[in-house]
Each structure stands twice: as C-alpha cells, then as structure tokens.
Design a protein around this motif. Structure first.
Motif, PDB file in Angstrom:
ATOM      1  N   PRO A 245       0.818  -1.218   0.000  1.00  0.00           N
ATOM      2  CA  PRO A 245       0.000   0.000   0.000  1.00  0.00           C
ATOM      3  C   PRO A 245       0.845   1.258   0.000  1.00  0.00           C
ATOM      4  O   PRO A 245       0.561   2.212  -0.733  1.00  0.00           O
ATOM      5  CB  PRO A 245      -0.804  -0.111   1.293  1.00  0.00           C
ATOM      6  N   PHE A 309     -11.137  -6.205   2.153  1.00  0.00           N
ATOM      7  CA  PHE A 309     -11.695  -5.521   3.318  1.00  0.00           C
ATOM      8  C   PHE A 309     -10.977  -4.203   3.575  1.00  0.00           C
ATOM      9  O   PHE A 309     -11.600  -3.201   3.889  1.00  0.00           O
ATOM     10  CB  PHE A 309     -11.635  -6.428   4.550  1.00  0.00           C
ATOM     11  N   ALA A 310      -9.650  -4.228   3.410  1.00  0.00           N
ATOM     12  CA  ALA A 310      -8.927  -2.985   3.657  1.00  0.00           C
ATOM     13  C   ALA A 310      -9.235  -1.954   2.585  1.00  0.00           C
ATOM     14  O   ALA A 310      -9.244  -0.754   2.841  1.00  0.00           O
ATOM     15  CB  ALA A 310      -7.432  -3.260   3.714  1.00  0.00           C
ATOM     16  N   ALA A 311      -9.526  -2.418   1.376  1.00  0.00           N
ATOM     17  CA  ALA A 311      -9.806  -1.466   0.294  1.00  0.00           C
ATOM     18  C   ALA A 311     -11.151  -0.782   0.493  1.00  0.00           C
ATOM     19  O   ALA A 311     -11.348   0.344   0.051  1.00  0.00           O
ATOM     20  CB  ALA A 311      -9.790  -2.185  -1.049  1.00  0.00           C
ATOM     21  N   ALA A 312     -12.075  -1.474   1.180  1.00  0.00           N
ATOM     22  CA  ALA A 312     -13.467  -1.033   1.179  1.00  0.00           C
ATOM     23  C   ALA A 312     -13.653   0.384   1.682  1.00  0.00           C
ATOM     24  O   ALA A 312     -14.471   1.128   1.155  1.00  0.00           O
ATOM     25  CB  ALA A 312     -14.319  -2.002   1.996  1.00  0.00           C
ATOM     26  N   THR A 313     -12.923   0.783   2.701  1.00  0.00           N
ATOM     27  CA  THR A 313     -13.209   2.106   3.265  1.00  0.00           C
ATOM     28  C   THR A 313     -12.102   3.125   3.023  1.00  0.00           C
ATOM     29  O   THR A 313     -12.031   4.132   3.715  1.00  0.00           O
ATOM     30  CB  THR A 313     -13.459   1.999   4.783  1.00  0.00           C
ATOM     31  N   GLN A 314     -11.226   2.862   2.072  1.00  0.00           N
ATOM     32  CA  GLN A 314     -10.156   3.833   1.803  1.00  0.00           C
ATOM     33  C   GLN A 314     -10.743   5.124   1.238  1.00  0.00           C
ATOM     34  O   GLN A 314     -11.745   5.109   0.526  1.00  0.00           O
ATOM     35  CB  GLN A 314      -9.158   3.255   0.790  1.00  0.00           C
ATOM     36  N   ARG A 319      -4.543   4.336  -2.919  1.00  0.00           N
ATOM     37  CA  ARG A 319      -4.423   3.355  -1.855  1.00  0.00           C
ATOM     38  C   ARG A 319      -5.498   2.276  -1.996  1.00  0.00           C
ATOM     39  O   ARG A 319      -5.248   1.098  -1.752  1.00  0.00           O
ATOM     40  CB  ARG A 319      -4.559   4.066  -0.502  1.00  0.00           C
ATOM     41  N   TYR A 323      -4.779  -1.774  -2.369  1.00  0.00           N
ATOM     42  CA  TYR A 323      -5.375  -2.890  -1.637  1.00  0.00           C
ATOM     43  C   TYR A 323      -6.129  -3.818  -2.579  1.00  0.00           C
ATOM     44  O   TYR A 323      -6.134  -5.041  -2.399  1.00  0.00           O
ATOM     45  CB  TYR A 323      -6.294  -2.380  -0.534  1.00  0.00           C
ATOM     46  N   LEU A 447     -17.962  -7.663  -2.371  1.00  0.00           N
ATOM     47  CA  LEU A 447     -17.503  -6.517  -1.588  1.00  0.00           C
ATOM     48  C   LEU A 447     -16.730  -5.544  -2.473  1.00  0.00           C
ATOM     49  O   LEU A 447     -16.858  -4.321  -2.350  1.00  0.00           O
ATOM     50  CB  LEU A 447     -16.623  -7.004  -0.429  1.00  0.00           C
ATOM     51  N   TYR A 450     -18.507  -2.901  -4.280  1.00  0.00           N
ATOM     52  CA  TYR A 450     -18.872  -1.730  -3.479  1.00  0.00           C
ATOM     53  C   TYR A 450     -17.864  -0.600  -3.662  1.00  0.00           C
ATOM     54  O   TYR A 450     -18.214   0.526  -4.004  1.00  0.00           O
ATOM     55  CB  TYR A 450     -18.981  -2.132  -2.003  1.00  0.00           C
TER      56      TYR A 450
END
Lengths: 511, 681
Positions: A245, A309-314, A319, A323, A447, A450
């Motif tokens: 990342p 999961f880490a990409a979902a809320t960046q 970045r 992810y 996911l 999204y």
C-alpha cells in the motif's frame, strides 16, 4: 518451422532485447547526460518493449514450447537447463512486455519536467528484463538473480521522485521489507539445497522422487515455506504485503501500475514454476507431510479477504487500488491452491488468464490515477467528483477498468474470474477446502463491487467542484489508457486464443 | 403433402413483412408523407392481401407449407417424455386454417386502412404517423401470429399484438380515459398471458417441443403419452394435458375477452373506432380463439378442457348479451356483442365443432368489422357523438351507411340468410347434439340459445335507435357527409356479411343432400392439408358422444328453427319498443336488474377490489418485509464489512519495524500451523 535454425540462446530474445534496450538508454545517457529529450528516451524504451513483445508473440505463434508431438518446436533449454523457454515463459514475457510498453508510453507525459529521464527509463527496462528472465529461469540460482534484477531497480523507481517525501519514504520501506523477504527467500534456497543437494528445478524433483530427500522432510518443508515467503513478497500476498500500500501510494503512478501488474506477474511465474516443477504434488506430500496446496488455500483466502476488506473504506484512490491489487493477488493464488496430483490445469489456466486481463485493467486503472496526478486534481474519491464532465473518454475507460476489476460482464475481468470460480468448484471434488476458496472469491468480489462502484459514482454521478481548472489531454497517457480499455473489452471476443494459450501453458507445467 | 421451400410459399414471409415495412416507413418518414403514412399502410396491406390470396389459392391447389426459417436456440434438455433436445425457432405453417385466417386478417386490415383515410385523415387528427405505424405493427404481429408454426413464436407475436393494442387504444393519450383504458387492456390481458407463458414452458419442458404440426409436434407427443399411459410430473398424461391446455387457455380468455377477463374490452372503446374494428374483427380478440383452433388437436385430447371451454363460452355469450341490452353508447353495444360472439366461438370449439367455430370466427370478422366501421361512419355523421339517444332518423340521410349497417346487424342477430345465422346455427347445433349426452354442455347450449334472443334484441335496439324514428338532436337533423373511403369498405364488408355464409350451408346440405359445405371440406383437407390438422382427424380425437332428437335432420331443423325463432323474437321485441318516432327508455323499467346490468354485474368493482383490497395490502406487506428483513440483513452485512474494513486498515501502522515484526510473526504462524498439520512436531 523457421527457414533457418536460430541458435539456442536466441530463444531468450525477448529478455535479451529488453537488456539491449537498457544498454542503449545508458549509452544515450552517457553521450548527453543532461538530456531531457523525452521523445527519444520514451520512444527507445517503447520500441524495445514492443520489439520484445513482438518476438514473444512470434515465438508463441511459431510453436516454441508446444510439444513436438503437437507439431511445435518443443521446450528449448539453455545453459544446461538453467533457463527454459516454454509456453509459460513466453506467456509471462508477453504480459510483462505489454505492461512495460503501456507504462513507458504513459510516462512520457507523466515525467514532463522531471530531472532523471534516462535513469527512469533504463531502470524500468532493466526491471522488465529481470521479469522476463524470471519467466524463463529454471534453477533456484537463476531465479534469485533474476528476482534481484527485478527488485533493485524497483526500489529506486519507487523513490525516484526525490523531492517528494512520500516517494522517498515508500522507497525506503519497500527496500527494507524487500531485503527481509530476499533474506528469507535465499535462506529457503539454501535449505532446499541442503535437503536435496541440487538447485535446478527438475533435478530437485528427481531427487525427491528417488527418495534422496527422505529424512530431511522438516528441513525441506521449512525451505519450501521460506521460498513461499519470498514469492509472497513479490506477489504482495498476505502477510508479506505490508510494503505494497505504501509503495504503490508513494511511487509515481506509472510505477505503481508497473509493480502491481508486471512485478506481481513475475512473482506468480516463479510460484507456478517452482512449485509445479520442483515439488510435484503427491510425491512432496510423502516427504514433508502435507501438500503445499494447503498453504496456498490459506494464503489465497487470507489475501483476498484482507485486500478487499482494507480497500473497502479507503478514501485515497491510489491506496484503494493498492489494496484491490492485493485482493487480486489472492484471486490469482487460487490457481495454485486448486492444483492436485492428477490435474488442475483448468484452474491454473484461469489464474494465468486473470493475470493477463489484470495486466490491462489494473495498469489502466493506475494510469488513470497517473492522469489525475498529472492534472493535479487531488488524491481522494471526493477530488475525483464529476471528472466525467471534463474528461468523458478517460472516465469511460476508467469505468471499464473498474467494472472489469469487479468482474462485471461483458468485460475481460468477468471471464477470467468466472473461470477461476468454475475451476475452483471443479477442484473442490478433489479438495473440499476449495469450496471455502470459491465462497471467499464470491464474497470478496461482491464486496469489491462496493468500492469500485464508489469510484465510478464519484466520476460519473457526483457534481464537479466549481473551481476546477480546464484539464489537459496528454497524448501519451490518453493513448495508453485507451489502448488498455480497448484491450479490456476486446479480450472478450478474443478470449479463445488467450484461454488456449493459458491452458496450454498450464498443462505443459502441470503434467 | 407438405411443400418445400420452392414456389409461391417462398414468398410467404413477405405477407407479414409488408406491414412491418409500412410500420418503419410511417414511423421514420410519416411526417413528410402526403397522407401521413396512410399510403404505405394501404399498399402494404393490399400487398399482404394479394399474397394471402395467392397462398390461399395455392393451398386450394393441394399444397401446404411447413418450414423452419430460423433456429435461434437449441440445446439439450431433460423432458418428461424422454426427448433429449429442444429447439426454438421461427417457422411458418400454412395450412387451410392459417391460409384462411391470413386472407381475413389482411382483408380487414386493408379495409381499415382505407377507412382510416376518411375517419382519421379527413377529420384532422394529429399524430397520424404514430397511428399508421401502430396499425402496421399490429397487422404485422397478427399475420406473423397466424402463420407461426410453434407455440413459442405464437406467444411472442401474441404479446406483440397485445402491445400494439395498448398503443392504439391509448392513441388519444391526452385524454384521461384513453391511457387508463389502454393500461387496463394491457394489464388484464397480461394477467391471462401470464398463465399462457407458464403453459408454454410446461408444454416445452414436458414434451421437448413446441411445434404445432408434424410428427415432432407436442400434440402428437401428448397423444403418444396418453396412449402409453405415461406419468407426467406426477399426473397421468391426460390430466397433465388438461392442466397445460388450461394454462394456455388463460391467454385465450384474456385476449378473447371471455369471462372473467372480459372487463378490458368495453373500455377499449376509447381507441379510435377503426382500431376497435381491427381489434374486434381480425386481430387482438380473434387471436385468442384462433389459438384454440390452431392447437385444437391438443384440446381435443382432453374432454375436461373442452367442456370448460364450452361452458365458459356459453356463459360469456349470455352474460355479455344481457349487458349489451342496456347500453346507450353505440360502440359499447358493439363491444358487448363482441364478447358475446366470441363466447359462441368458444362454445363451438368446446363441443368439438372446429368447423363451426372457425366458420363463426370468419363471419364475425366480416360483420363485426362492418358494424364497427359502420358505427365509425355514424360517429362521423354525428360529429363524434356516440350516444344513440341523440341520434335517430339517419336512415334517409345516409342510405349506404344504413343498408350496410343493417346487413351487419342481420348477420349479428343471426337472421337467415345472412352469414351470422349459418355459423351461429352450426355452433348451436353442434352444442345441442353433444349436449344431449353431456349435461354440462347442455347447460352451455341453453345459455347460448338464450343469448340469441338478447342478441336479436340489443342489435335491433341499436339499429332502430340510431337510424329509425325522428332525429332527436340538431346534429342528427343535419349530419356531416362521408366520403368514398368510408363508403367503399362498408360496401365490400356489407356484401361479405350478407353472402359469406353461403360457403357452408350445412342445414341445406343435410336436407337437400347436396355437397355444398365448402368450408368443412376446406378444413377437412379436401384441398391441401397438413397431416394431423384436419377436421376429420380432430373429430375422431374428440371423445364426446353425440345424440339426436329423432333423426339428425330433425334435430338440425329443430335447432335452426329455435335459434332463428328466438332471434326474430328479440328483433321483434326491439321493433315494438324502439321502432317508433319517439322511443322511450324502456330498459329503465327493469328496476334493480337495470342497475346491475348498467354496472356490468359489478365485474369491474370486484376486480378493482381484488387489486386494491387484496393485492395492495399483500404488496405492502411484502414491501415491509423487504425493507425490514431483507434490507436489514443486507445493511447488516455491509455494516459488518465496513466495520471489519476499518479494523483491517489499522494493521497498516506506517512503521516499517511493525511491518517486519508482523511479517515474521505471520510467517511463523503459517509455519507452526502447517507444521502441526504435517506432523513435524
């Protein structure tokens, strides 16, 4: 096939051409050290990459690597088998040179006003040389050397924006983690050598088959896991992904594209070759107590899940893509997780296809970020709001990349992911853990839609801020993006030959 | 004797394609054309008519045509009867039935186009390109439906017909009532078509074929299954044929406006009168009964399905006729007469009277087109007034309209020797002879017979109120003139309504022993035929016993006399009540019955209640479930994912020493896990 017989070493031509291009770039640089003739430099690099691509395609078409019984030229061994040129090697050379060509063209605009032009291009081409060599390397030593040839220029490239703190910091972190991983990898090599006494991949398999490694099961197993660690670093798989990342975010965007597409592909070719050739399934289980597919099942699930999961809320687009790139490494790992003693070429072929399609869509997505950086619009999702009203073509291409990454038909990414899924389900008959892998693939794809569609929404639906200036239309970047988008779409009708080449390469390796 | 692709039949696709071309031309260039699209429409339907006549003549010459033109999907299936593959295709089937129907449809469509010149163009309507384009598409859909060679293709064009009627009923979309009527027609028929679709799927998955004709048809497959005593989906074969047949019948009941799905048809009068003529005579409504005739072989396998068809038909005939008695709007009377007449056709089909049903379909097409176009002429005369109480005395002012309308009325009422008499009599005769053995059919027959009286009454009530007596308004004193484009179609149809009954003079043939039942010979394959699609074959398949009162001839004369007597009685009653200079509203004297009839037996009310009182609360509940449970679950999942995401993100601390530690820790965890798994320790 050919009218005259080329010498054996000429089979490495794609890698050699890249090396030659690197040397030519050095030559230009030494004649005129302060040259910022971007056209000459980028042009030379692009010509070299394309020539290498052309040769690799020609070799594939001419039947190099195709078994002689099928009318091909057979596998070509060089330096007593230290290198082999087979379908797999050529397939990955094609992937690497395509990505190289795309990012070289895109860099033409991105590097405008940059001080170290010649250095940049020669480092890119040298790293590409390393990747192409990795594809053909057939001994743990050549693999290690080629891998280092890939890695060292990459560290420098990540840090090449010397005035940018992010870039320099990312370069240093990348180097430190890379050093640790290389140490683990090389230690793994020494353990495998200790257990078997040979370094060439097919010889290792022979020793294991003859029972030469019996009694060293633990040692060999540890060595194999350490090799796996080194490969996981290169492919940015969990838990060796921590560099990714930050390196992707800090590096110039074309270099992020290069690392996340081509460098990752290089990591995968090692994985495919080493594990299939040196440690054949079934036999290896008797020596070390388990089949290495178990390790890949775990890695695939964990990598997919952590990446997505880490990409979902960046909030930062680059970045997020970094992810997502980790998540895609997880998808490609399914190709190894799904192998079994008596087959699995379908699922591995699917992984190869995914890497090729990924080479276009992921490179394209990062190049769009490069374009945004070139425009100077900012880094977050919000900064991208409403870009489509000012740059519809590029935003259309970006939507194609994102939907293809998410695996939406009719784009290329849908098909490769679909084949991975069906391949995983097929493999589940032999290994029920693959059901969990298939389930993880579906959940993570859902996911991923999204956060990819979040970006599409920002580009196409949100209103642009009132204060944004007119956006330029840099030719090189646009050309690279459009080519990548077109390829992401047309690869679907052309999927027949791609699937054939990928499955052929996988078959040759598995059996 | 199935012909190959050579010869006249290779031009068969053009019959449907001409109107399609007219549709495209009117749509694209309509605004620029002199008559706003009427000319291409007239030429296209004229060409279709000529080609249809050519096909008709070719079939008369002993050839038929059954050919698959385009296969769009084929694949392996598992079916109940063991067929292992299924193909879906577009193909043509031109046998005596479809050749006859092609002529009827293209003729009526042609006349309607000509009539439209006077009814639409001369009256200065706007949106004419849209009107003619829709007419073209309508004709195309119906023609393609008529010679479809398989059930799925028939279904597709059946749906297109429905779409076109929606477009045309709602032609005056700026009014409030027309769009609502269009929607109603669409939704109600769609309700029936839903069952039709399930029926198509059921038949396809049972027999692995949807073809109407040939050895590969579902009819033959069903026959074999019944003979072999196969069990289909847990039912014995005959029950399953009944079930699937009734599912398809859902579409028929919707389209042909049979009880209880007839409610859309009276509202459909909101469309232009020309459209009503086309819908009622030759396309939309006819499509339903035609489908029964097309797959008659299938229904013939199931006496239960046939009895239901007959009973629904007989009931609808009476039910609609009674409502027709109290209507004041000339088009409303005709609308209920249509429902009632299609009831007769269903009755005829249901008792195995395939020829009678088709005969009545043909006659009705002509006289109903005539009556609608006639009423269109009246509406033009009356400056777009439709209330019969405001007319009167038009007889002398518009003689051509009057005499042609009268011909149509006599045919509708079933007065000898006009066409309607012959076919209605044949339907009732067929119903009677079966009814003498089957009580259910006898009840259907009784209702059909009773309806004859009402038909005679409302028909002549309409004629007398409109044309006889003294003019009751100023408009009726001084009507608007009509041009040749209105008169010419009326004359053609007037002649047909009067004379077309002579093609099948069954009673006279019986009494005089002459061979003059030409339509029966036509449908029985005396000329050309497709194996398995002949009247003869159907007659053998239908399992009904037939009984007679005395001899066959006596029974027939009795039946004919009864129905003619009732029709005349109805007409005479109307004559006494309404053929006076100043007629009164006698129907109001019916008291409570009048209210019930005016409100159409509250059919609309209960259907609205079904929608609002039952479906709507159900939909609300489902919506609530969707929003709370389903959405809640989805939101929960995404919430958990996002929460997980923020947690996963936190591992990336930014400190490279942490990364190194985590990598080593992760690696050791993997090592320990696999080591344990592999038994190293």
């Amino acid at each position: 096939m050919a009218a005259y017989q080329l010498p054996q070493w000429a089979a490495l031509a794609p890698a050699l051409l890249l090396a030659l291009t690197g040397l030519v770039l050095f030559l230009i640089d030494s004649i005129s050290p302060r040259s910022t003739d971007r056209t000459l430099l980028a042009g030379t690099a692009a010509v070299g990459a394309l020539a290498s691509l052309a040769v690799a395609v020609w070799f594939t078409a001419a039947g190099v690597g195709t078994p002689t019984v099928d009318g091909g030229e057979g596998v070509i061994e060089i330096f007593d088998g230290q290198f082999v040129v087979d379908q797999l090697a050529l397939y990955f050379m094609i992937v690497v040179t395509i990505v190289t060509a795309l990012i070289v063209v895109a860099s033409y605009d991105y590097l405008a006003g940059h001080t170290y032009q010649a250095e940049y291009y020669s480092l890119v081409v040298l790293a590409a040389t390393g990747m192409a060599t990795v594809a053909a390397a057939n001994s743990l030593v050549t693999i290690f050397i080629a891998l280092e040839l890939t890695s060292l220029p990459s560290y420098a490239l990540v840090a090449i924006l010397k005035d940018n703190r992010g870039s320099v910091e990312a370069g240093l972190k990348y180097f430190l983690i890379g050093a640790l991983s290389s140490a683990i990898f090389v230690y793994g090599i020494s353990l495998v050598y200790g257990a078997t006494g040979v370094l060439q991949l097919d010889s290792i398999a022979e020793v294991i088959a003859d029972g030469g490694a019996d009694g060293f099961g633990g040692l060999l197993g540890l060595g194999i896991l350490m090799l796996l660690g080194g490969i996981a670093f290169k492919t940015a798989s969990v838990p060796f992904h921590f560099w990714a990342p930050e390196a992707y975010e800090g590096a110039p965007a074309p270099i992020s594209a290069f690392l996340s597409s081509a460098s990752k592909a290089a990591g995968f070719v090692i994985a495919f070759r080493v594990f299939n050739v040196a440690f054949p399934l079934g036999e290896i289980g008797n020596v070390i107590g388990f089949d290495w597919t178990v390790a890949f099942v775990v890695l695939a699930i964990v990598t997919m899940t952590v990446g997505n999961f880490a990409a979902a809320t960046q909030e930062n687009v680059k970045r997020m893509l970094a992810y997502s790139s980790i998540g895609h490494a997880g998808y490609a790992l399914i190709g190894l997780a799904g192998l079994s003693a008596d087959g699995g070429e379908l699922v591995m072929g699917a992984a190869l296809m995914h890497l090729l399609v990924y080479g276009f869509m992921n490179t394209g997505a990062f190049l769009f970020v490069a374009l945004a950086e070139h425009w100077g619009v900012g880094r977050t999702f919000e900064d991208y709001n409403g870009l489509s009203s000012q740059a519809p073509v590029a935003c259309g291409a970006m939507a194609v990349f994102l939907f293809s990454l998410a695996g939406i038909p009719p784009f290329g990414g849908f098909f490769s992911k679909y084949f991975l899924f069906t391949g995983a389900l097929q493999a589940a008959t032999a290994n029920t853990a693959m059901l969990a892998v298939a389930a993880a693939l579906v959940v993570n794809s859902a996911l991923s839609l999204y956060y990819y569609s979040r970006l599409v929404k920002a580009l196409w639906i949100e209103d642009p801020p009132a204060t944004r200036d007119r956006l330029g239309q840099p030719t090189g970047l646009y050309a690279a993006i459009v080519v990548a988008a077109v390829m992401t779409i047309v690869i679907l009708p052309g999927f027949g030959p791609v699937a054939e080449a990928a499955t052929g390469a996988a078959e040759a390796l598995v059996n | 004797m199935v012909g190959t692709g050579a010869g006249p039949f290779s031009y068969a696709p053009a019959i449907a394609l001409f109107p399609l071309a007219a549709f495209v031309i009117s749509l694209v260039f309509g605004r620029q054309l002199p008559k706003k699209g009427a000319i291409p429409g007239i030429f296209a339907t004229a060409a279709s008519l000529l080609f249809s006549l050519w096909m008709f003549a070719t079939v008369a010459g002993g050839e038929t045509y059954h050919e698959t033109l385009y296969e769009w999907s084929a694949g392996a299936v598992t079916t109940e009867v063991g067929a292992e593959e299924i193909a879906f295709s577009f193909g043509l089937l031109i046998d005596p039935l479809s050749a006859l129907m092609l002529v009827i449809v293209s003729l009526v469509a042609f006349l309607v186009h000509v009539f439209s010149l006077g009814y639409m163009n001369d009256e200065g309507e706007t949106g004419l390109p849209r009107y003619y384009a829709s007419l073209g598409l309508f004709t195309f859909s119906m023609l393609a439906f008529v010679y479809a060679d398989n059930l799925l293709m028939a279904f597709m064009f059946f749906e297109l017909v429905g779409l076109c009627s929606y477009l045309l009923i709602g032609f005056w979309f700026r009014t409030k009532s027309a769009p609502s009527a269009a929607k109603k027609a669409f939704l109600v028929t769609r309700f029936g078509d839903y069952f039709f679709l399930i029926g198509v799927v059921a038949i396809a998955s049972t027999f692995g074929t949807v073809a109407f004709a040939g050895e590969e048809s579902f009819v033959v497959a069903a026959e074999t299954a019944i003979e072999d005593g196969t069990t289909l989906f847990g039912f014995d074969a005959q029950t399953w044929v009944t079930i699937t047949g009734l599912l398809v019948l859902g579409g028929v009941i919707g389209k042909s406006a049979q009880f209880p799905l007839h409610t859309w048809l009276p509202d459909a009068m909101e469309g232009p009168t020309t459209v009503s003529a086309l819908i009622h005579a030759a396309t939309m409504v006819a499509a339903g009964v035609y489908l029964v005739a097309r797959m008659f072989g299938y229904y013939a396998l199931s006496p239960t399905a046939l009895s239901i068809i007959a009973f629904v038909g007989g009931f609808t005939a009476l039910f609609a006729a009674t409502m027709g008695v109290v209507k004041d709007d000339i088009k409303q009377v005709l609308a209920y007469s249509t429902i009632s007449q299609y009831g007769y056709m269903m009755l005829g089909m249901g008792v195995g009277g395939y020829v009678a049903g088709v005969f009545h379909l043909m006659n009705h097409a002509f006289f109903k087109a005539l009556l609608f176009l006639g009423s269109g002429a009246v509406i033009v005369l009356m400056h777009h007034e439709q209330d019969m109480w405001k007319m009167g005395g038009l007889k002398d002012k518009a003689p051509i309209t009057y005499y042609t309308f009268l011909a149509g009325a006599l045919a509708l009422a079933g007065i000898v020797p006009f066409s309607g008499f012959w076919s209605k009599d044949e339907v009732l005769f067929d119903a009677l002879i079966v009814g003498l053995e089957e009580p259910v059919i006898l009840a259907a027959y009784a209702m059909g017979l009773l309806a004859v009286f009402f038909t005679g009454f409302y028909t002549f009530r309409m004629v007398f109120l409109t044309f006889h007596g003294e003019p009751r308004t100023e408009t009726a004193e001084d009507p608007h003139g009509v041009g040749w484009s209105i008169k010419a179609p009326l004359v053609v149809l007037g002649l047909l309504a009067a004379l077309v009954g002579f093609v099948n003079l069954a009673p006279i043939a019986k009494v005089a022993g002459m061979d003059i039942t030409f339509l029966e010979y036509w449908l029985d394959g005396e000329y050309g035929y497709v194996e398995g699609l002949t009247y003869h074959h159907y007659h053998e398949m239908v399992a009904f016993e037939e009984g007679y009162i005395g001899s066959e001839t006596t029974t027939m004369l009795l039946s004919a006399g009864l129905s003619l007597g009732l029709a005349l009685a109805g007409a005479f009653a109307a004559h006494t009540l309404y053929n006076v200079p100043e007629p009164k509203r006698h129907t109001t004297k019916l008291g409570g019955a009048y209210t019930v009839l005016r409100n159409n037996y509250y059919q609309d009310e209960y259907q609205v209640w079904l929608a609002e009182g039952l479906t709507l609360p159900l939909a609300r509940t489902a919506d609530l479930f969707d929003r709370s449970v389903i959405d809640g679950a989805v939101d929960g999942v995404s919430g958990a994912s996002l929460f997980g995401s923020s947690w996963v993100k936190r591992i990336q601390t930014g400190l490279v020493t942490n990364y190194a530690a985590l990598i080593v820790a992760g690696f050791i965890a993997l090592l320990l896990g696999l080591g344990l798994y592999g038994g190293w320790f």
